[in-house]
Scaffold this motif. Structure first.
Motif, short mmCIF file in Angstrom:
data_model
loop_
_atom_site.label_atom_id
_atom_site.label_comp_id
_atom_site.label_asym_id
_atom_site.label_seq_id
_atom_site.Cartn_x
_atom_site.Cartn_y
_atom_site.Cartn_z
N GLY A 54 0.83 -1.19 0.00
CA GLY A 54 0.00 0.00 0.00
C GLY A 54 0.87 1.25 0.00
N ALA A 55 0.23 2.36 0.20
CA ALA A 55 0.90 3.66 0.09
C ALA A 55 2.13 3.77 1.00
CB ALA A 55 -0.10 4.77 0.41
N SER B 169 5.65 3.68 -0.32
CA SER B 169 6.09 4.79 -1.18
C SER B 169 6.23 6.12 -0.45
CB SER B 169 5.11 4.96 -2.36
OG SER B 169 5.17 3.84 -3.23
N ILE C 206 5.88 10.28 -1.66
CA ILE C 206 4.46 10.28 -2.05
C ILE C 206 3.63 10.03 -0.78
CG2 ILE C 206 2.71 9.18 -3.49
CD1 ILE C 206 4.99 8.21 -5.31
N ASP D 296 0.75 9.08 1.93
CA ASP D 296 -0.38 8.15 1.94
C ASP D 296 -1.65 8.95 2.18
OD1 ASP D 296 -0.42 8.71 4.66
OD2 ASP D 296 0.37 6.78 5.28
N PRO E 175 -0.67 9.26 9.68
CA PRO E 175 -0.67 10.51 10.44
C PRO E 175 -0.40 11.74 9.57
CG PRO E 175 0.63 8.81 11.55
CD PRO E 175 0.22 8.23 10.23
N GLN F 8 -1.76 -1.79 -4.11
CA GLN F 8 -2.84 -0.80 -4.19
C GLN F 8 -2.29 0.50 -4.74
OE1 GLN F 8 -5.29 -1.14 -0.27
NE2 GLN F 8 -3.34 -2.12 0.09
N ILE G 64 -0.57 3.30 -7.20
CA ILE G 64 -0.85 3.68 -8.58
C ILE G 64 0.35 4.41 -9.15
CG2 ILE G 64 -3.36 3.77 -8.25
CD1 ILE G 64 -3.15 6.75 -7.64
N ALA H 41 3.34 0.83 9.95
CA ALA H 41 3.65 1.76 11.04
C ALA H 41 2.55 1.79 12.10
CB ALA H 41 3.88 3.16 10.48
P1 NAD Z 1 -3.46 4.09 3.41
O1 NAD Z 1 -3.16 5.53 3.26
O2 NAD Z 1 -4.82 3.68 3.77
O3 NAD Z 1 -2.49 3.43 4.49
C1 NAD Z 1 -1.13 3.54 4.44
C2 NAD Z 1 -0.60 2.89 5.71
O4 NAD Z 1 0.83 2.87 5.62
C3 NAD Z 1 -0.97 3.62 7.00
O5 NAD Z 1 -1.43 2.70 7.96
C4 NAD Z 1 0.37 4.26 7.45
O6 NAD Z 1 0.50 4.32 8.85
C5 NAD Z 1 1.37 3.31 6.86
N1 NAD Z 1 2.66 3.90 6.52
C6 NAD Z 1 2.92 5.09 5.95
N2 NAD Z 1 4.22 5.22 5.71
C7 NAD Z 1 4.82 4.10 6.19
C8 NAD Z 1 6.16 3.63 6.24
N3 NAD Z 1 7.17 4.35 5.72
N4 NAD Z 1 6.38 2.41 6.78
C9 NAD Z 1 5.37 1.66 7.29
N5 NAD Z 1 4.08 2.05 7.26
C10 NAD Z 1 3.81 3.25 6.70
O7 NAD Z 1 -2.99 3.44 2.08
P2 NAD Z 1 -3.42 2.08 1.44
O8 NAD Z 1 -3.79 1.09 2.48
O9 NAD Z 1 -2.37 1.76 0.50
O10 NAD Z 1 -4.76 2.39 0.62
C11 NAD Z 1 -5.15 3.66 0.20
C12 NAD Z 1 -5.49 3.88 -1.21
O11 NAD Z 1 -4.75 5.00 -1.56
C13 NAD Z 1 -5.16 2.87 -2.23
O12 NAD Z 1 -6.33 2.68 -2.92
C14 NAD Z 1 -4.16 3.50 -3.19
O13 NAD Z 1 -4.65 3.36 -4.51
C15 NAD Z 1 -4.17 4.94 -2.85
N6 NAD Z 1 -2.89 5.64 -2.73
C16 NAD Z 1 -1.81 5.29 -3.47
C17 NAD Z 1 -0.61 5.96 -3.32
C18 NAD Z 1 0.57 5.55 -4.16
O14 NAD Z 1 0.39 5.02 -5.26
N7 NAD Z 1 1.80 5.75 -3.68
C19 NAD Z 1 -0.49 7.01 -2.42
C20 NAD Z 1 -1.63 7.37 -1.67
C21 NAD Z 1 -2.82 6.67 -1.82
#
Ligand code: NAD
Length: 257
Positions: free
Chosen positions: A26-27, A30, A35, A37, A41, A106, A108, A226
């Motif tokens: 997930g986000a 990245s 980028i 999330d 937080p 998840q 993009i 996290a």
């Molecule tokens: P989310 O935002 O729901 O959750 C991200 C999770 O990652 C959170 O619980 C956060 O605490 C944790 N996190 C953040 N940075 C971290 C790190 N360095 N190490 C460990 N944990 C970390 O994101 P999701 O569950 O991926 O789903 C959200 C939706 O958002 C998806 O549908 C996706 O398409 C989209 N999205 C994608 C991107 C991307 O492509 N990079 C960015 C933002 C959102």
């Protein structure tokens, strides 16, 4: 919070003994690449709950101002200058071991492919920002072409073929996931001994449900995030920390696989 070497070793041991490993990202894999999330937080929606509206297909179709704001944000998005980080690289190493069944993401941002993960192994559950699609005729084109039109002054560029509404080739709330993509992801979750969920809040379905699919099929679940997730209780190992720190330590701890 620092994660002990013992916990990392337990996760590495599960992977070392597995025949097939499926990863769900997930986000949070990245964020180290700049980028943000959505729900962490420092997440985009945590800081500005109104921004979630931009991810609704109904609002995008109904409201030209939502589309204009979406194009402004796409033009300035950090994804265009982002580079893969240690978490992405660790998953390339995992693939080279020959154990990776699939990398369900998840995200993009295409950073897994940029790091060197094989496009055939990456299953983009929510599509990609690197292309646009016409909501009327289905025409697909590179995002860079559309962004050039935005730069040239079009604030909501229509489809060049039919005049329909253009959108990034991503899944917004209210849009169904691609059935073939879902089937591939489901099979990968069912046919692994270990499922690693990394950098995801596991709050978005159906993506999060693949954790349960894998567990029901007998796989051990490793969660690297996290913050707590709704699936921590069914995981064999939960590592609460940064993906950029933990994924390289886990893969490095498998003894070369
Ligand atoms: P989310 O935002 O729901 O959750 C991200 C999770 O990652 C959170 O619980 C956060 O605490 C944790 N996190 C953040 N940075 C971290 C790190 N360095 N190490 C460990 N944990 C970390 O994101 P999701 O569950 O991926 O789903 C959200 C939706 O958002 C998806 O549908 C996706 O398409 C989209 N999205 C994608 C991107 C991307 O492509 N990079 C960015 C933002 C959102």
């Amino acid at each position: 919070m620092s994660v002990s070497d013992d916990d990392v070793a337990r996760a590495a041991g599960l992977i070392a003994h597995a025949r097939g490993v499926t990863v769900l990202t997930g986000a949070g894999v990245s964020t180290d690449s700049g980028i943000p999330d959505f729900r962490g937080p420092q997440g985009v929606w945590t800081k500005d709950p109104a921004a979630e509206r931009l991810s609704s297909i109904q609002a995008y179709v109904d409201d030209p101002e939502v589309r204009r704001e979406s194009w402004r944000q796409r033009s300035a998005h950090p994804v265009w200058s982002a580079r893969p980080g240690p978490a992405h690289e660790a998953l390339v190493t995992l693939e080279r071991s020959g154990k990776l069944v699939a990398l369900l993401t998840q995200n993009i941002d295409e950073l897994h492919q940029a790091a060197g993960s094989s496009p055939e192994r990456v299953v983009e559950l929510h599509g990609t920002m690197h292309h646009v699609v016409c909501l009327s005729c289905g025409m697909r084109a590179p995002m860079s072409d559309a962004l050039r039109r935005v730069e040239a002054g079009e604030d909501d560029p229509p489809c060049a073929d039919c005049g329909g509404i253009l959108k990034s080739a991503t899944i917004s709330f209210g849009q169904a996931l691609d059935t073939r993509v879902l089937l591939k992801a489901h099979a990968a979750a069912q046919n692994c001994d270990v499922l690693v969920a990394a950098g995801t809040s596991l709050g978005v379905h159906p993506a999060a449900g693949f954790v349960e699919v894998a567990a029901d099929a007998g796989a051990d679940v490793v969660i690297v995030n996290a913050e707590p997730t709704p699936y921590d209780d069914i995981a064999a190992v939960v590592l609460r920390g940064g993906t950029g720190d933990l994924l390289p330590r886990i893969v490095g701890g498998t003894g070369g696989l």
